[in-house]
Write a protein that holds these residues in place. Sequence first.
Motif, PDB file in Angstrom:
ATOM      1  N   LEU A 159       0.827  -1.202   0.000  1.00 31.91           N
ATOM      2  CA  LEU A 159       0.000   0.000   0.000  1.00 31.91           C
ATOM      3  C   LEU A 159       0.866   1.258   0.000  1.00 31.91           C
ATOM      4  O   LEU A 159       0.587   2.221  -0.742  1.00 31.91           O
ATOM      5  N   ALA A 160       1.916   1.254   0.805  1.00 37.03           N
ATOM      6  CA  ALA A 160       2.805   2.420   0.852  1.00 37.03           C
ATOM      7  C   ALA A 160       3.501   2.626  -0.493  1.00 37.03           C
ATOM      8  O   ALA A 160       3.640   3.767  -0.960  1.00 37.03           O
ATOM      9  N   VAL A 161       3.929   1.546  -1.132  1.00 39.92           N
ATOM     10  CA  VAL A 161       4.615   1.660  -2.430  1.00 39.92           C
ATOM     11  C   VAL A 161       3.668   2.180  -3.506  1.00 39.92           C
ATOM     12  O   VAL A 161       4.011   3.070  -4.295  1.00 39.92           O
ATOM     13  N   LEU A 162       2.442   1.639  -3.542  1.00 36.89           N
ATOM     14  CA  LEU A 162       1.508   2.037  -4.589  1.00 36.89           C
ATOM     15  C   LEU A 162       1.036   3.479  -4.429  1.00 36.89           C
ATOM     16  O   LEU A 162       0.637   4.118  -5.411  1.00 36.89           O
ATOM     17  N   CYS A 163       1.045   3.980  -3.208  1.00 31.68           N
ATOM     18  CA  CYS A 163       0.574   5.347  -2.970  1.00 31.68           C
ATOM     19  C   CYS A 163       1.699   6.372  -3.018  1.00 31.68           C
ATOM     20  O   CYS A 163       1.458   7.563  -2.839  1.00 31.68           O
ATOM     21  N   TRP A 164       2.906   5.919  -3.248  1.00 37.95           N
ATOM     22  CA  TRP A 164       4.044   6.828  -3.339  1.00 37.95           C
ATOM     23  C   TRP A 164       4.458   6.936  -4.801  1.00 37.95           C
ATOM     24  O   TRP A 164       4.521   5.952  -5.516  1.00 37.95           O
ATOM     25  N   ARG A 165       4.731   8.134  -5.252  1.00 37.87           N
ATOM     26  CA  ARG A 165       5.154   8.344  -6.626  1.00 37.87           C
ATOM     27  C   ARG A 165       6.558   8.913  -6.629  1.00 37.87           C
ATOM     28  O   ARG A 165       6.770  10.047  -6.180  1.00 37.87           O
ATOM     29  N   PRO A 166       7.561   8.143  -7.083  1.00 39.75           N
ATOM     30  CA  PRO A 166       8.936   8.638  -7.093  1.00 39.75           C
ATOM     31  C   PRO A 166       9.038   9.949  -7.860  1.00 39.75           C
ATOM     32  O   PRO A 166       8.523  10.092  -8.965  1.00 39.75           O
ATOM     33  N   GLY A 167       9.709  10.910  -7.233  1.00 39.87           N
ATOM     34  CA  GLY A 167       9.917  12.204  -7.868  1.00 39.87           C
ATOM     35  C   GLY A 167       8.782  13.164  -7.596  1.00 39.87           C
ATOM     36  O   GLY A 167       8.960  14.372  -7.656  1.00 39.87           O
ATOM     37  N   GLY A 168       7.574  12.644  -7.297  1.00 41.13           N
ATOM     38  CA  GLY A 168       6.446  13.529  -7.073  1.00 41.13           C
ATOM     39  C   GLY A 168       5.884  13.439  -5.679  1.00 41.13           C
ATOM     40  O   GLY A 168       4.840  14.002  -5.392  1.00 41.13           O
ATOM     41  N   GLY A 169       6.577  12.679  -4.803  1.00 37.49           N
ATOM     42  CA  GLY A 169       6.076  12.515  -3.451  1.00 37.49           C
ATOM     43  C   GLY A 169       4.683  11.933  -3.474  1.00 37.49           C
ATOM     44  O   GLY A 169       4.367  11.052  -4.252  1.00 37.49           O
ATOM     45  N   LEU A 170       3.821  12.456  -2.622  1.00 43.82           N
ATOM     46  CA  LEU A 170       2.434  12.002  -2.597  1.00 43.82           C
ATOM     47  C   LEU A 170       1.538  12.884  -3.471  1.00 43.82           C
ATOM     48  O   LEU A 170       0.335  12.697  -3.531  1.00 43.82           O
ATOM     49  N   ARG A 171       2.168  13.867  -4.148  1.00 47.22           N
ATOM     50  CA  ARG A 171       1.455  14.762  -5.070  1.00 47.22           C
ATOM     51  C   ARG A 171       0.252  15.424  -4.421  1.00 47.22           C
ATOM     52  O   ARG A 171      -0.717  15.792  -5.084  1.00 47.22           O
ATOM     53  N   ARG A 172       0.291  15.542  -3.113  1.00 50.56           N
ATOM     54  CA  ARG A 172      -0.728  16.280  -2.373  1.00 50.56           C
ATOM     55  C   ARG A 172      -2.136  15.741  -2.600  1.00 50.56           C
ATOM     56  O   ARG A 172      -3.118  16.452  -2.457  1.00 50.56           O
ATOM     57  N   SER A 173      -2.245  14.494  -2.988  1.00 51.56           N
ATOM     58  CA  SER A 173      -3.562  13.880  -3.156  1.00 51.56           C
ATOM     59  C   SER A 173      -4.023  13.319  -1.819  1.00 51.56           C
ATOM     60  O   SER A 173      -3.323  12.499  -1.213  1.00 51.56           O
ATOM     61  N   PRO A 174      -5.182  13.735  -1.331  1.00 54.98           N
ATOM     62  CA  PRO A 174      -5.659  13.210  -0.036  1.00 54.98           C
ATOM     63  C   PRO A 174      -5.813  11.692  -0.041  1.00 54.98           C
ATOM     64  O   PRO A 174      -5.534  11.034   0.957  1.00 54.98           O
ATOM     65  N   LEU A 175      -6.250  11.133  -1.189  1.00 50.80           N
ATOM     66  CA  LEU A 175      -6.442   9.684  -1.251  1.00 50.80           C
ATOM     67  C   LEU A 175      -5.107   8.951  -1.169  1.00 50.80           C
ATOM     68  O   LEU A 175      -4.975   7.959  -0.442  1.00 50.80           O
ATOM     69  N   LEU A 176      -4.113   9.469  -1.919  1.00 49.86           N
ATOM     70  CA  LEU A 176      -2.794   8.841  -1.859  1.00 49.86           C
ATOM     71  C   LEU A 176      -2.179   9.004  -0.479  1.00 49.86           C
ATOM     72  O   LEU A 176      -1.537   8.084   0.042  1.00 49.86           O
ATOM     73  N   LEU A 177      -2.375  10.175   0.101  1.00 46.47           N
ATOM     74  CA  LEU A 177      -1.833  10.404   1.446  1.00 46.47           C
ATOM     75  C   LEU A 177      -2.466   9.467   2.458  1.00 46.47           C
ATOM     76  O   LEU A 177      -1.787   8.903   3.312  1.00 46.47           O
ATOM     77  N   ALA A 178      -3.788   9.264   2.331  1.00 49.88           N
ATOM     78  CA  ALA A 178      -4.476   8.339   3.236  1.00 49.88           C
ATOM     79  C   ALA A 178      -3.982   6.913   3.038  1.00 49.88           C
ATOM     80  O   ALA A 178      -3.763   6.178   4.015  1.00 49.88           O
ATOM     81  N   GLY A 179      -3.792   6.512   1.773  1.00 51.30           N
ATOM     82  CA  GLY A 179      -3.292   5.163   1.514  1.00 51.30           C
ATOM     83  C   GLY A 179      -1.891   4.953   2.032  1.00 51.30           C
ATOM     84  O   GLY A 179      -1.596   3.920   2.646  1.00 51.30           O
ATOM     85  N   PHE A 180      -1.027   5.944   1.806  1.00 52.28           N
ATOM     86  CA  PHE A 180       0.344   5.835   2.307  1.00 52.28           C
ATOM     87  C   PHE A 180       0.362   5.782   3.836  1.00 52.28           C
ATOM     88  O   PHE A 180       1.104   4.994   4.429  1.00 52.28           O
ATOM     89  N   SER A 181      -0.472   6.611   4.466  1.00 52.21           N
ATOM     90  CA  SER A 181      -0.536   6.616   5.935  1.00 52.21           C
ATOM     91  C   SER A 181      -1.045   5.285   6.470  1.00 52.21           C
ATOM     92  O   SER A 181      -0.548   4.772   7.485  1.00 52.21           O
ATOM     93  N   ALA A 182      -2.039   4.704   5.774  1.00 45.90           N
ATOM     94  CA  ALA A 182      -2.556   3.402   6.207  1.00 45.90           C
ATOM     95  C   ALA A 182      -1.488   2.324   6.077  1.00 45.90           C
ATOM     96  O   ALA A 182      -1.342   1.469   6.967  1.00 45.90           O
ATOM     97  N   GLY A 183      -0.721   2.366   4.978  1.00 48.78           N
ATOM     98  CA  GLY A 183       0.365   1.400   4.818  1.00 48.78           C
ATOM     99  C   GLY A 183       1.424   1.551   5.889  1.00 48.78           C
ATOM    100  O   GLY A 183       1.888   0.557   6.465  1.00 48.78           O
ATOM    101  N   ALA A 184       1.800   2.805   6.181  1.00 49.47           N
ATOM    102  CA  ALA A 184       2.794   3.041   7.230  1.00 49.47           C
ATOM    103  C   ALA A 184       2.268   2.585   8.586  1.00 49.47           C
ATOM    104  O   ALA A 184       3.014   2.042   9.414  1.00 49.47           O
ATOM    105  N   ALA A 185       0.959   2.790   8.824  1.00 47.50           N
ATOM    106  CA  ALA A 185       0.367   2.352  10.096  1.00 47.50           C
ATOM    107  C   ALA A 185       0.407   0.834  10.221  1.00 47.50           C
ATOM    108  O   ALA A 185       0.682   0.290  11.306  1.00 47.50           O
ATOM    109  N   MET A 186       0.134   0.124   9.119  1.00 46.28           N
ATOM    110  CA  MET A 186       0.211  -1.343   9.148  1.00 46.28           C
ATOM    111  C   MET A 186       1.622  -1.810   9.491  1.00 46.28           C
ATOM    112  O   MET A 186       1.804  -2.744  10.283  1.00 46.28           O
ATOM    113  N   LEU A 187       2.620  -1.172   8.904  1.00 40.91           N
ATOM    114  CA  LEU A 187       4.005  -1.539   9.195  1.00 40.91           C
ATOM    115  C   LEU A 187       4.333  -1.269  10.657  1.00 40.91           C
ATOM    116  O   LEU A 187       5.019  -2.067  11.313  1.00 40.91           O
ATOM    117  N   ALA A 188       3.842  -0.154  11.196  1.00 40.38           N
ATOM    118  CA  ALA A 188       4.099   0.169  12.602  1.00 40.38           C
ATOM    119  C   ALA A 188       3.405  -0.829  13.532  1.00 40.38           C
ATOM    120  O   ALA A 188       3.982  -1.255  14.543  1.00 40.38           O
TER     121      ALA A 188
END
Length: 477
Positions: free
Chosen positions: A293-322
């Motif tokens: 989830l963290a990989v799919l929601c991260w865009r190399p070179g563009g960060g999270l591109r300020r998309s709330p959906l991508l940010l939520a997905g990346f945060s959920a992936g990071a939370a799962m890892l934690a």
Amino acid sequence: MAISEQIRQRIGGQEGAVAAALMTGDRSGIFEATNKIMRASNLYHIISISGLHMGMLAGFVYAAMRYVVIGVQATGHGLGLPAHKIAALLAMLAAAIYLWLSGGGVATERAFVMVAVMLGAILADRRAISLRTVALAATIILVYSPEALTSPGFQMSFAATIALILVHNPWSRVSPRLPIWLRPAVMLLTTSLVAGLATSPIAAAHFNQMAHYGLLANLLVVPVMGMLVMPAGVTAALLAPFGLAGPALWVMGQGTAWMLHVAGFIAGLGGAVTPIILPPGPVVPLMGFGAVLAVLCWRPGGGLRRSPLLLAGFSAGAAMLAIAATLWLNTGRPLLLIAPQGEAAGLMTPQGRAMSKPAGGSFTVRTWLREDGDPATQQLSAERPGWSGDKGQRHADLPGGWQVWHFTGKGAGAKAAMACQPGRIVIATERTGLTKSAQNCLLFDLYTLRYSGAVAIDFDESGPRIRTVAEAHRSPG
């Protein structure tokens, strides 16, 4: 098998046994002592024909054939031939022959699919190195063999591949700024570090140990594998029908000798391996889903591109890892373990798990200690304080005033029947003959254990909490 025997005879020793394993997948000639130092140095993956070997073989054939076609074109012939596609087709053929020669083990089939998809992308004028290529390869493998998803080989190979693809673009931007002579060394260091970081948690979860100097060992061995061992293996295979494989096998033997030398040196370093406690069941799935989830929601070179959906997905992936890390760090092991035939019992103490006897049920005991993250042998664990009594009649104190009694040897059933009193857990390697109504204790004799399998017991305010293998198999979870 005939080819393996010829390789072992021509090269000799464990060097020949390892070379045979690399060429044909036959590991029967490798001693357990060799396997041990390869595991301790994190080089054991090299013995099994997997993505590393298939990738090196296909890469060597692809590069060699491309140079051949370009050489022909330099003479003015075949100028319209697509060199990269011809090389890719021949490399795929070489990979298929390697798969056939090795007998088609699961890891080798998985590696072939990944390489074939990459080379197929070249033939179809698509990007060979991309997450889509990995996804297609994984889909093919899971359709063909769904159970591969839970295997450490599948998880580790795809984790390493995805991690390497993710650093490909950053590396392509950084490498031009480095001196040409320094790029191969930095690339090797980077790829080994990235692949090691991606696979280490998975390896620790499955094999209950972490090799601390694996990066150093792979830095010393993998270049030799790529530049000497695998090219020499291909050359030997091409020359063998003409009886000219000797020099190539000698080169291959020198490479495997270096591998074994490095493995022995690394394994002999102090603190080379640290035992790791077995993680709870949810940890590996959480790591897998969280990382994807963290990989799919991260865009190399563009960060999270300020998309709330991508940010939520990346945060959920990071939370799962934690959450996975927290569960693993705070996991506990059962207070009391009972072997499936009552031949061994292990009590967790402040010094580690103490075995009721120094011998008996050695395979089960080794598994317990490994999953405890305990490097002790059964003999050493039996010397820990916790158990009392004579041989064949051991007992120990438990929380809440309970006791555990372990009876082994001749007459164990009769002794256990007499010791069956309230507040006791009684284990026996024979049948006691006590009916259910006559049991005043928690009894685990040979008859009971045949139905329950191995037993794990913990204690809370209400008393013993019992889990058995039979219950775990019946449980939908």
